[in-house]
Design a protein around this motif. Structure first.
Motif, short mmCIF file in Angstrom:
data_model
loop_
_atom_site.label_atom_id
_atom_site.label_comp_id
_atom_site.label_asym_id
_atom_site.label_seq_id
_atom_site.Cartn_x
_atom_site.Cartn_y
_atom_site.Cartn_z
N PHE A 467 0.84 -1.20 0.00
CA PHE A 467 0.00 0.00 0.00
C PHE A 467 0.87 1.25 0.00
CE2 PHE A 467 -2.81 -3.21 1.92
CZ PHE A 467 -3.96 -3.03 1.18
N ARG A 468 0.27 2.37 -0.31
CA ARG A 468 0.91 3.68 -0.22
C ARG A 468 -0.06 4.62 0.49
NH1 ARG A 468 4.53 1.00 -1.85
NH2 ARG A 468 5.80 1.24 -3.72
N GLU A 469 0.44 5.79 0.85
CA GLU A 469 -0.42 6.82 1.42
C GLU A 469 -0.20 8.12 0.64
OE1 GLU A 469 -0.03 7.18 5.66
OE2 GLU A 469 0.12 5.01 5.95
N THR A 470 -1.17 9.00 0.71
CA THR A 470 -1.00 10.30 0.06
C THR A 470 -1.80 11.35 0.82
OG1 THR A 470 -0.91 11.41 -2.08
CG2 THR A 470 -2.93 10.21 -1.57
N LEU A 471 -1.60 12.60 0.45
CA LEU A 471 -2.29 13.73 1.07
C LEU A 471 -3.38 14.23 0.12
CD1 LEU A 471 0.91 15.66 2.26
CD2 LEU A 471 -0.28 13.77 3.39
N PHE A 498 2.61 21.99 1.94
CA PHE A 498 2.38 20.68 1.33
C PHE A 498 1.14 20.77 0.45
CE2 PHE A 498 4.74 19.92 5.15
CZ PHE A 498 5.59 18.85 4.85
N GLU A 499 1.19 20.17 -0.74
CA GLU A 499 0.01 20.12 -1.62
C GLU A 499 0.01 18.81 -2.38
OE1 GLU A 499 0.15 22.96 -4.90
OE2 GLU A 499 2.21 23.44 -4.31
N PRO A 500 -1.17 18.22 -2.58
CA PRO A 500 -1.25 16.93 -3.29
C PRO A 500 -0.89 17.08 -4.76
CG PRO A 500 -3.45 17.77 -2.79
CD PRO A 500 -2.49 18.67 -2.11
N LEU A 501 -0.38 15.99 -5.34
CA LEU A 501 -0.03 15.92 -6.76
C LEU A 501 -0.79 14.76 -7.40
CD1 LEU A 501 3.85 16.43 -6.75
CD2 LEU A 501 2.12 18.09 -7.45
N PRO A 502 -0.89 14.75 -8.73
CA PRO A 502 -1.54 13.60 -9.40
C PRO A 502 -0.78 12.31 -9.13
CG PRO A 502 -1.30 15.47 -10.91
CD PRO A 502 -0.52 15.81 -9.68
N VAL A 579 -1.02 14.75 9.23
CA VAL A 579 -2.25 14.56 10.00
C VAL A 579 -3.32 15.56 9.56
CG1 VAL A 579 -3.25 14.67 12.31
CG2 VAL A 579 -1.01 13.62 11.97
N GLN A 580 -2.90 16.78 9.23
CA GLN A 580 -3.85 17.84 8.88
C GLN A 580 -4.30 17.80 7.42
OE1 GLN A 580 -2.17 21.69 9.93
NE2 GLN A 580 -1.05 20.78 11.65
N ALA A 581 -3.53 17.11 6.56
CA ALA A 581 -3.73 17.21 5.11
C ALA A 581 -4.65 16.14 4.53
CB ALA A 581 -2.37 17.16 4.40
N GLY A 582 -5.53 15.57 5.35
CA GLY A 582 -6.48 14.57 4.85
C GLY A 582 -5.79 13.35 4.28
N PRO A 583 -4.94 12.67 5.07
CA PRO A 583 -4.20 11.52 4.53
C PRO A 583 -5.13 10.36 4.21
CG PRO A 583 -3.93 11.60 6.91
CD PRO A 583 -4.66 12.86 6.51
N VAL A 584 -4.85 9.65 3.12
CA VAL A 584 -5.65 8.48 2.73
C VAL A 584 -4.72 7.34 2.34
CG1 VAL A 584 -7.65 9.81 1.95
CG2 VAL A 584 -5.81 9.27 0.33
N LEU A 585 -5.28 6.13 2.39
CA LEU A 585 -4.54 4.94 1.99
C LEU A 585 -4.76 4.70 0.50
CD1 LEU A 585 -2.89 2.49 3.22
CD2 LEU A 585 -5.07 1.24 3.18
N LEU A 586 -3.69 4.38 -0.22
CA LEU A 586 -3.77 4.05 -1.64
C LEU A 586 -3.48 2.57 -1.83
CD1 LEU A 586 -1.72 7.01 -3.17
CD2 LEU A 586 -4.20 6.82 -3.01
N GLU A 587 -4.20 1.92 -2.76
CA GLU A 587 -3.94 0.52 -3.07
C GLU A 587 -3.63 0.37 -4.55
OE1 GLU A 587 -7.27 -2.03 -2.40
OE2 GLU A 587 -8.71 -0.69 -3.34
N PRO A 588 -2.74 -0.57 -4.90
CA PRO A 588 -2.44 -0.79 -6.32
C PRO A 588 -3.62 -1.44 -7.04
CG PRO A 588 -1.25 -2.36 -4.95
CD PRO A 588 -1.92 -1.41 -4.02
N VAL A 589 -3.94 -0.92 -8.21
CA VAL A 589 -5.02 -1.45 -9.04
C VAL A 589 -4.39 -2.05 -10.30
CG1 VAL A 589 -7.10 -0.89 -10.35
CG2 VAL A 589 -6.68 0.20 -8.14
N MET A 590 -4.79 -3.26 -10.64
CA MET A 590 -4.19 -3.98 -11.75
C MET A 590 -5.10 -3.95 -12.98
SD MET A 590 -1.71 -4.81 -9.81
CE MET A 590 -0.66 -5.94 -10.74
N ALA A 591 -4.46 -3.88 -14.14
CA ALA A 591 -5.18 -4.06 -15.40
C ALA A 591 -5.25 -5.56 -15.65
CB ALA A 591 -4.46 -3.35 -16.53
N ALA A 661 -5.01 3.79 -6.43
CA ALA A 661 -6.28 4.47 -6.20
C ALA A 661 -6.60 4.45 -4.71
CB ALA A 661 -7.41 3.79 -6.99
N GLU A 662 -7.41 5.40 -4.28
CA GLU A 662 -7.76 5.49 -2.86
C GLU A 662 -8.52 4.23 -2.43
OE1 GLU A 662 -10.30 8.33 0.22
OE2 GLU A 662 -9.63 9.13 -1.72
N ALA A 663 -8.08 3.65 -1.33
CA ALA A 663 -8.71 2.42 -0.82
C ALA A 663 -9.94 2.78 0.00
CB ALA A 663 -7.71 1.65 0.04
#
Length: 674
Positions: A467-471, A498-502, A579-591, A661-663
């Motif tokens: 998994f990964r995390e992002t803001l 800090f600002e989120p990126l694609p 903590v303040q930047a709305g952190p979310v968990l990301l999961e790998p999505v497969m084709a 993608a966001e889990a």
């Protein structure tokens, strides 16, 4: 520039006949006196014990052959997505490629991935539609798929004679001569004759279409053609070569490599239409292939065994000799070349010099890894490096005995040096050693290497998703790190935005301070602190990525500030911001692509839906249905067993990483409870 050299890769989806084609090339060029068979486990290019046992290519293998006065440096690459790094680094140093397509399946997922890699590195290529002797083979349909799915213009150079079990050979559309192979044996069975009467109409139509595509490459030939004058075969071949190198179109040939049909014309086309070293240098961002210029070489593969380490290099400019001292421009260190070898699969021949355009294995390099540039110390430069994909799956490994404990770290380091798509890290909470890779098969092969090559026995945990995390929100944080304990203290203050990126952008750092708010020598420490802290996110302890961090302000103390203080301040600022930047968990999505008999399409679609899959489309391929979907990797463990059960063993699938993608909350809860 040596115009008689061709550095060529053979690339394809798994099971398209890539290694079989390479083996036939070795035989027909006289390199081998017997043909290896993938099914018998005695191929030259798949020499690794695991490759022979599994019947797949795992490592890219190099060899040198000669055909009609041309030297062909040939690299056979893997077709399985788990070993895509091998294709990636091979394409980076090759001048041209033969892309093998299954005459039944056509354009398959891994073919598309490899094709995009070849686009990235500006590698001209020719297409070889293989297995035309198989039931269901359809040459025109595959040609159409190549054009539509890969977005290229095709230039069909041959038309098949017969189909499936009746496939006899091809018509050369340039010369309008039939090339037939009267038996499946090798050697002396190629016959040239007139075009069969029943193909006259289609050959004339296909030839007219071919000429329309290729005469545009030369103004004089085009003018003569429009005036009704027939170009010579030599003029047409020159147009094909020019268009192939420019990427205007892709020549398409036909055959059945396993039955020894079509290999000789394929070799002719490789020599005639693929580039010599340096011919596409400017477009690909490479130095000119001048053997008398200062050295410029790229290390693209590292192989370690009990006898030492060999580094495969492509020489772009200058010459390389044993005893030379070269500069590794990525590390700034000088290295000495001990020995040079020309490689033929798992055998080597010592050489006294390798010139521009050559590929060789070097012994003696201690700190050089994949992607490093070797240059003349008097003329340093850095060549474009090799992009390494991020791993998406982890397994925990632990040594079985104390002796294994001592050797595990060294063995893992050697494996990561060989294969940069592998990663090794310590889990912060459990203290376990985690080995990360592109898929279950790659990790399975790596564990087997630990045991067979490095003689380290390990216990292996179940594969886990990386998994990964992002803001998700932009925030600004100011953190003061101040510590006084007698003597020099620690002082550093940073203000970070800090600002989120694609997705896929990674971590981007910018210094936007003015007026020396943070002295220049401390800025790298701020970046290092953020990157180090981002390796352990605040949601579930996974690495945080896809955000931009900007250093906008700060303060320092003349005596108490240090790089350590600024690194600690930046790390703490990241943790506050995360903590303040709305952190979310990301999961790998497969084709995922599932090929199934039409009777089971409903079951397949229902099962993919239960796995949180998003079906993107359906198609037909021969008498089978093809389902294209995006499915989270977490839901795909053990899928092959379910698929076989629901289809009576008749369906198959392939998958490769597509995006993060966001889990959903349920996945996050499950991860936190582990």
């Amino acid at each position: 520039m040596n115009k008689s050299i061709r550095n060529i890769g053979v690339i394809a989806h798994v099971d398209a006949g890539k290694t079989t084609t390479s083996e036939r090339i070795l035989f027909h060029t006289g390199k081998n006196y017997r043909i290896g068979d993938v099914n018998h486990g005695d191929t030259t290019m798949d020499f690794d014990e695991q490759e022979r046992r599994r019947g797949i290519t795992i490592n890219s293998a190099a060899t040198t052959v000669f055909w009609k006065g041309a030297q062909i440096n040939l690299i056979d690459t893997p077709g399985h997505i788990d070993f895509n790094i091998e294709v990636n680094r091979s394409l980076r140093v090759l001048d041209g490629a033969i892309v093998v397509f299954d005459g039944v399946a056509g354009v398959e997922p891994q073919t598309e991935t490899n094709w995009r890699l070849a686009d990235r590195y500006h590698v001209p290529r020719i297409a070889f539609v293989n297995k035309l002797d198989r039931i269901g083979a359809d040459f025109p349909r595959v040609v159409t798929m190549i054009g539509e799915r890969l977005g290229v213009r095709t230039a069909v150079l041959q038309w098949p004679i017969g189909a499936e079990g009746g496939f006899e050979g091809v018509v050369d559309l340039l010369t309008q001569r039939a090339l037939t192979w009267t038996s499946e044996d090798v050697g002396g069975n190629l016959h040239e004759g007139p075009v069969p009467a029943h193909l006259q109409g289609v050959v004339q139509a296909q030839r007219a279409k071919l000429l329309d595509a290729i005469v545009e490459q030369d103004d004089d030939v085009l003018a003569a053609f429009l005036e009704g004058r027939e170009p010579t075969v030599a003029q047409l071949q020159a147009c094909i070569r020019k268009g192939t190198l420019a990427g205007a179109f892709v020549p398409v040939l036909a055959g059945a490599a396993f039955k020894n049909k079509g290999v000789e014309p394929l070799l002719d086309a490789a020599v005639a239409y693929l580039p010599a070293p340096g011919e596409v240098a400017a477009q690909a961002g490479q130095p000119e292939a001048d053997p008398d210029g200062p050295l410029a070489a790229l290390a693209f593969k590292v192989v370690s065994d009990t006898s030492g380490t060999m580094v495969y290099v492509r020489v772009y400019r200058g010459r390389l000799r044993p005893g030379d001292v070269v500069l590794n421009t990525n590390t700034g260190r000088r290295e000495r070349i001990a020995r040079l070898y020309e490689v033929h699969a798992n055998k080597v021949e010592e050489r006294s010099v390798i010139e521009a355009g050559g590929i060789a294995a070097v012994v003696g390099l201690k700190d050089t890894v994949t992607g490093h540039t070797l240059a003349d110390p008097a003329a340093p430069l850095v060549l474009e490096t090799i992009t390494v994909p991020e791993p998406v799956i982890d397994v925990a490994v632990e040594p079985k005995t104390q002796a294994d404990q001592q050797h595990l770290g060294k063995a893992l380091a050697a494996m990561v040096r060989e294969d940069p798509s592998l990663r090794v890290r310590q889990d912060a909470e459990s203290g376990q050693t985690l080995l990360s890779g592109m898929g279950e098969l790659q990790l399975e092969v790596s564990i087997e290497k630990l045991r067979s090559r490095h003689h380290v026995e390990v216990n292996v945990g179940r594969p886990q998703v990386a998994f990964r995390e992002t803001l998700t929100r932009a925030v600004e944080v100011t953190h003061l790190h101040k510590k006084q304990s007698g003597g020099p203290g620690q002082y550093a203050e940073v203000t970070l935005q800090f600002e989120p990126l694609p997705r896929g952008e990674g971590v981007v750092f910018e210094n936007r301070t003015v007026g020396g708010a943070v002295p220049r020598e401390f800025v790298p420490a701020v970046e290092a602190g953020v990157r180090r802290a981002a390796q352990t996110g605040v949601v579930a302890g996974y690495a945080t990525e896809d955000f931009r961090v900007s250093l906008v302000d700060g303060r320092f103390h003349e005596r108490d500030s240090s790089t350590v203080a600024f690194e600690l301040a930046a790390a703490a600022a990241f943790r506050e911001a995360a903590v303040q930047a709305g952190p979310v968990l990301l999961e790998p999505v497969m084709a995922v692509e599932v090929i199934t008999p039409a009777d089971f399409v409903g079951d397949v679609l229902g099962d993919l839906s239960r796995r949180r899959g998003l079906v993107r489309g359906q198609d037909t391929r021969g008498n089978a249905a093809v389902v294209d979907a995006h499915v989270p990797l977490k839901e795909m463990f053990g899928y092959i067993g379910h698929l076989r059960a629901m289809s009576s063993g008749r369906a198959q699938y392939t998958m490769q990483f597509d995006h993060y993608a966001e889990a959903p909350a349920s996945v996050l809860d499950a991860v936190r409870s582990r």
